[in-house]
Design a protein around this motif. Structure first.
Motif, PDB file in Angstrom:
ATOM      1  N   LEU A  38      39.975  42.494  42.198  1.00  0.00           N
ATOM      2  CA  LEU A  38      40.175  43.096  40.882  1.00  0.00           C
ATOM      3  C   LEU A  38      41.569  42.790  40.350  1.00  0.00           C
ATOM      4  O   LEU A  38      41.737  42.435  39.176  1.00  0.00           O
ATOM      5  CB  LEU A  38      39.960  44.614  40.971  1.00  0.00           C
ATOM      6  CG  LEU A  38      38.515  45.097  41.040  1.00  0.00           C
ATOM      7  CD1 LEU A  38      38.466  46.580  41.396  1.00  0.00           C
ATOM      8  CD2 LEU A  38      37.785  44.841  39.727  1.00  0.00           C
ATOM      9  N   ALA A  39      42.572  42.930  41.220  1.00  0.00           N
ATOM     10  CA  ALA A  39      43.954  42.664  40.799  1.00  0.00           C
ATOM     11  C   ALA A  39      44.110  41.208  40.358  1.00  0.00           C
ATOM     12  O   ALA A  39      44.767  40.916  39.342  1.00  0.00           O
ATOM     13  CB  ALA A  39      44.910  42.982  41.942  1.00  0.00           C
ATOM     14  N   LEU A  40      43.502  40.291  41.100  1.00  0.00           N
ATOM     15  CA  LEU A  40      43.587  38.868  40.752  1.00  0.00           C
ATOM     16  C   LEU A  40      42.852  38.581  39.449  1.00  0.00           C
ATOM     17  O   LEU A  40      43.366  37.869  38.569  1.00  0.00           O
ATOM     18  CB  LEU A  40      43.005  38.026  41.887  1.00  0.00           C
ATOM     19  CG  LEU A  40      42.974  36.511  41.677  1.00  0.00           C
ATOM     20  CD1 LEU A  40      44.371  35.970  41.393  1.00  0.00           C
ATOM     21  CD2 LEU A  40      42.360  35.818  42.896  1.00  0.00           C
ATOM     22  N   ALA A  41      41.646  39.127  39.319  1.00  0.00           N
ATOM     23  CA  ALA A  41      40.850  38.891  38.111  1.00  0.00           C
ATOM     24  C   ALA A  41      41.555  39.436  36.866  1.00  0.00           C
ATOM     25  O   ALA A  41      41.595  38.781  35.817  1.00  0.00           O
ATOM     26  CB  ALA A  41      39.469  39.532  38.253  1.00  0.00           C
ATOM     27  N   ILE A  42      42.128  40.625  36.983  1.00  0.00           N
ATOM     28  CA  ILE A  42      42.837  41.225  35.846  1.00  0.00           C
ATOM     29  C   ILE A  42      44.058  40.395  35.471  1.00  0.00           C
ATOM     30  O   ILE A  42      44.354  40.197  34.285  1.00  0.00           O
ATOM     31  CB  ILE A  42      43.245  42.676  36.181  1.00  0.00           C
ATOM     32  CG1 ILE A  42      41.992  43.557  36.258  1.00  0.00           C
ATOM     33  CG2 ILE A  42      44.203  43.231  35.134  1.00  0.00           C
ATOM     34  CD1 ILE A  42      42.244  44.933  36.836  1.00  0.00           C
ATOM     35  N   SER A  43      44.764  39.894  36.475  1.00  0.00           N
ATOM     36  CA  SER A  43      45.946  39.059  36.211  1.00  0.00           C
ATOM     37  C   SER A  43      45.570  37.820  35.413  1.00  0.00           C
ATOM     38  O   SER A  43      46.273  37.437  34.467  1.00  0.00           O
ATOM     39  CB  SER A  43      46.602  38.645  37.532  1.00  0.00           C
ATOM     40  OG  SER A  43      47.041  39.774  38.255  1.00  0.00           O
ATOM     41  N   GLN A 186      36.901  47.483  31.880  1.00  0.00           N
ATOM     42  CA  GLN A 186      36.150  48.009  33.020  1.00  0.00           C
ATOM     43  C   GLN A 186      36.824  47.614  34.330  1.00  0.00           C
ATOM     44  O   GLN A 186      36.881  48.401  35.287  1.00  0.00           O
ATOM     45  CB  GLN A 186      34.717  47.488  32.987  1.00  0.00           C
ATOM     46  CG  GLN A 186      33.851  48.084  31.887  1.00  0.00           C
ATOM     47  CD  GLN A 186      32.490  47.431  31.820  1.00  0.00           C
ATOM     48  OE1 GLN A 186      31.835  47.236  32.842  1.00  0.00           O
ATOM     49  NE2 GLN A 186      32.054  47.083  30.625  1.00  0.00           N
ATOM     50  N   ALA A 187      37.345  46.389  34.385  1.00  0.00           N
ATOM     51  CA  ALA A 187      38.036  45.927  35.594  1.00  0.00           C
ATOM     52  C   ALA A 187      39.295  46.757  35.846  1.00  0.00           C
ATOM     53  O   ALA A 187      39.580  47.135  36.989  1.00  0.00           O
ATOM     54  CB  ALA A 187      38.384  44.452  35.469  1.00  0.00           C
ATOM     55  N   ILE A 188      40.041  47.041  34.784  1.00  0.00           N
ATOM     56  CA  ILE A 188      41.242  47.869  34.930  1.00  0.00           C
ATOM     57  C   ILE A 188      40.859  49.266  35.419  1.00  0.00           C
ATOM     58  O   ILE A 188      41.517  49.845  36.305  1.00  0.00           O
ATOM     59  CB  ILE A 188      42.006  47.942  33.600  1.00  0.00           C
ATOM     60  CG1 ILE A 188      42.615  46.579  33.267  1.00  0.00           C
ATOM     61  CG2 ILE A 188      43.089  49.017  33.653  1.00  0.00           C
ATOM     62  CD1 ILE A 188      43.329  46.528  31.928  1.00  0.00           C
ATOM     63  N   SER A 189      39.793  49.818  34.867  1.00  0.00           N
ATOM     64  CA  SER A 189      39.323  51.138  35.292  1.00  0.00           C
ATOM     65  C   SER A 189      38.937  51.134  36.764  1.00  0.00           C
ATOM     66  O   SER A 189      39.279  52.062  37.512  1.00  0.00           O
ATOM     67  CB  SER A 189      38.117  51.560  34.442  1.00  0.00           C
ATOM     68  OG  SER A 189      38.441  51.602  33.071  1.00  0.00           O
ATOM     69  N   ALA A 190      38.224  50.088  37.177  1.00  0.00           N
ATOM     70  CA  ALA A 190      37.817  49.990  38.578  1.00  0.00           C
ATOM     71  C   ALA A 190      39.032  49.895  39.489  1.00  0.00           C
ATOM     72  O   ALA A 190      39.063  50.483  40.579  1.00  0.00           O
ATOM     73  CB  ALA A 190      36.913  48.774  38.772  1.00  0.00           C
ATOM     74  N   LEU A 191      40.060  49.160  39.046  1.00  0.00           N
ATOM     75  CA  LEU A 191      41.288  49.025  39.848  1.00  0.00           C
ATOM     76  C   LEU A 191      41.968  50.386  40.011  1.00  0.00           C
ATOM     77  O   LEU A 191      42.506  50.692  41.084  1.00  0.00           O
ATOM     78  CB  LEU A 191      42.237  48.029  39.186  1.00  0.00           C
ATOM     79  CG  LEU A 191      43.463  47.630  40.019  1.00  0.00           C
ATOM     80  CD1 LEU A 191      43.026  46.812  41.226  1.00  0.00           C
ATOM     81  CD2 LEU A 191      44.439  46.822  39.167  1.00  0.00           C
ATOM     82  N   VAL A 192      41.950  51.191  38.969  1.00  0.00           N
ATOM     83  CA  VAL A 192      42.525  52.539  39.046  1.00  0.00           C
ATOM     84  C   VAL A 192      41.795  53.368  40.092  1.00  0.00           C
ATOM     85  O   VAL A 192      42.425  54.091  40.885  1.00  0.00           O
ATOM     86  CB  VAL A 192      42.473  53.229  37.663  1.00  0.00           C
ATOM     87  CG1 VAL A 192      42.865  54.699  37.777  1.00  0.00           C
ATOM     88  CG2 VAL A 192      43.378  52.518  36.668  1.00  0.00           C
ATOM     89  N   PHE A 193      40.467  53.267  40.124  1.00  0.00           N
ATOM     90  CA  PHE A 193      39.685  53.984  41.130  1.00  0.00           C
ATOM     91  C   PHE A 193      39.995  53.478  42.540  1.00  0.00           C
ATOM     92  O   PHE A 193      40.046  54.257  43.500  1.00  0.00           O
ATOM     93  CB  PHE A 193      38.185  53.825  40.863  1.00  0.00           C
ATOM     94  CG  PHE A 193      37.648  54.694  39.766  1.00  0.00           C
ATOM     95  CD1 PHE A 193      37.607  56.071  39.909  1.00  0.00           C
ATOM     96  CD2 PHE A 193      37.173  54.139  38.584  1.00  0.00           C
ATOM     97  CE1 PHE A 193      37.119  56.886  38.899  1.00  0.00           C
ATOM     98  CE2 PHE A 193      36.675  54.939  37.568  1.00  0.00           C
ATOM     99  CZ  PHE A 193      36.645  56.317  37.723  1.00  0.00           C
ATOM    100  N   MET A 194      40.181  52.181  42.671  1.00  0.00           N
ATOM    101  CA  MET A 194      40.352  51.576  43.985  1.00  0.00           C
ATOM    102  C   MET A 194      41.746  51.785  44.570  1.00  0.00           C
ATOM    103  O   MET A 194      41.918  51.755  45.797  1.00  0.00           O
ATOM    104  CB  MET A 194      40.076  50.070  43.918  1.00  0.00           C
ATOM    105  CG  MET A 194      38.632  49.697  43.628  1.00  0.00           C
ATOM    106  SD  MET A 194      37.443  50.437  44.784  1.00  0.00           S
ATOM    107  CE  MET A 194      38.091  49.888  46.351  1.00  0.00           C
TER     108      MET A 194
END
Length: 305
Positions: A38-43, A186-194
């Motif tokens: 997720l961190a890589l994809a968001i970057s 959605q990816a940022i939200s998922a990263l917050v959960f993770m």
């Protein structure tokens, strides 16, 4: 004709990601690889999406709670379950169960959106259910009654159901954002959960080394950025229904890769159970006749809308 390449390439990458999930088993924690991808994809997505999202921030803020829940379902919960499933399931089983997602989506849609089930959904669902039971029981469906099954197959089925709910809610809520902006948030939200769960992972299970970095790169770049691009383009040119048919290729592609890369063996119950399950999915997708006529007085909004 060239537009068919979009969903085809998306499914090919998806098949590779199933194999990557299996390779990650034992090498890195499911929580860690989900966080890293997720961190890589968001970057990467930030390079071309962050600007438009900021300009559209008023609209994004309006849908933020829904985007958070959608991100949790599809990019946190689904992904973690997929990686955990790989501990005890095979790549072939995981792909066949994942290919049930279009059928599960139709079934969930009939409950959440109150859509009448079609003949194909009921008949195809029954056939797919039997095929899935035959598959996850290793060719002995009665053994399921005794509790003899792989926990990984159950986790993968739960993940597929989760993604089906995600797909239906995405349709129900009709979020008025461009597809890429919605995916990004959605990816940022998922990263917050993770993040809090990632911080609990023992250091030894979150190591970045020569074994895990290639897996994270594949999952974070190809599976999280390139795959959605191809899929979104496929839907844009071909529509969601024709694209969903390509899901039936996922088990075939995955099985081929698993045999070559993971030394998995294709057994009779894979062919029998998987073939029957996919036949059920195909019937559900193509047989549109309804059991009941649609009520003429159906203009009332659904509760919660």
């Amino acid at each position: 004709m060239r537009f068919w390449l979009f969903p085809f390439l998306a499914i090919a990458i998806w098949a590779g990601n199933v194999v990557v999930s299996k390779m990650a088993s034992g090498a890195i924690s499911p929580l860690a690889i989900t966080f890293y991808r997720l961190a890589l994809a968001i970057s990467i997505m930030s390079l071309f999406i962050a600007g438009p999202v900021w300009k559209n921030r008023v609209q994004v803020k309006r849908y933020w709670p829904k985007l958070m829940f959608l991100g949790f379902l599809s990019m946190a919960f689904y992904q973690c379950l997929s990686y955990w499933a790989a501990d005890t399931s095979t790549a072939t089983n995981m792909a066949i169960i994942t290919a049930l997602t279009p059928l599960l989506t139709m079934l969930v849609s009939s409950l959440v959106l109150r859509e009448y089930p079609t003949v194909g959904m009921v008949l195809g669902g029954a056939i797919a259910l039997w095929g899935t039971a035959y598959l996850i029981s290793g060719g002995a469906p009665l053994e399921l009654i005794k509790g003899n099954y792989r926990i990984g197959d159950v986790l993968m089925l739960t993940a597929a159901i989760s993604y089906a709910f995600y797909s239906v809610l995405l349709r129900k809520w009709q979020i008025a954002l461009p597809a890429w902006q919605s995916t990004y948030m959605q990816a940022i939200s998922a990263l917050v959960f993770m993040l809090p769960m990632f911080l609990w992972v023992p250091k030894g299970q979150a190591m970045l080394d020569t074994a895990t970095i290639p897996l994270i790169l594949y999952a974070g770049i190809l599976a999280s950025v390139v795959l959605p691009f191809f899929w979104i383009k496929g839907i844009e040119y071909l529509g969601p229904n024709r694209c969903s048919v390509f899901m039936n290729l996922l088990p075939v592609m995955t099985a081929g890769l698993a045999i070559v890369l993971l030394d998995e063996h294709l057994k009779a119950y894979h062919v029998m159970g998987g073939g029957i399950a996919l036949l059920g999915v195909f019937i559900a997708q193509t047989w549109r006749g309804r059991f009941f006529a649609r009520r003429s007085v159906s203009s009332e909004p659904l509760s919660g809308e």
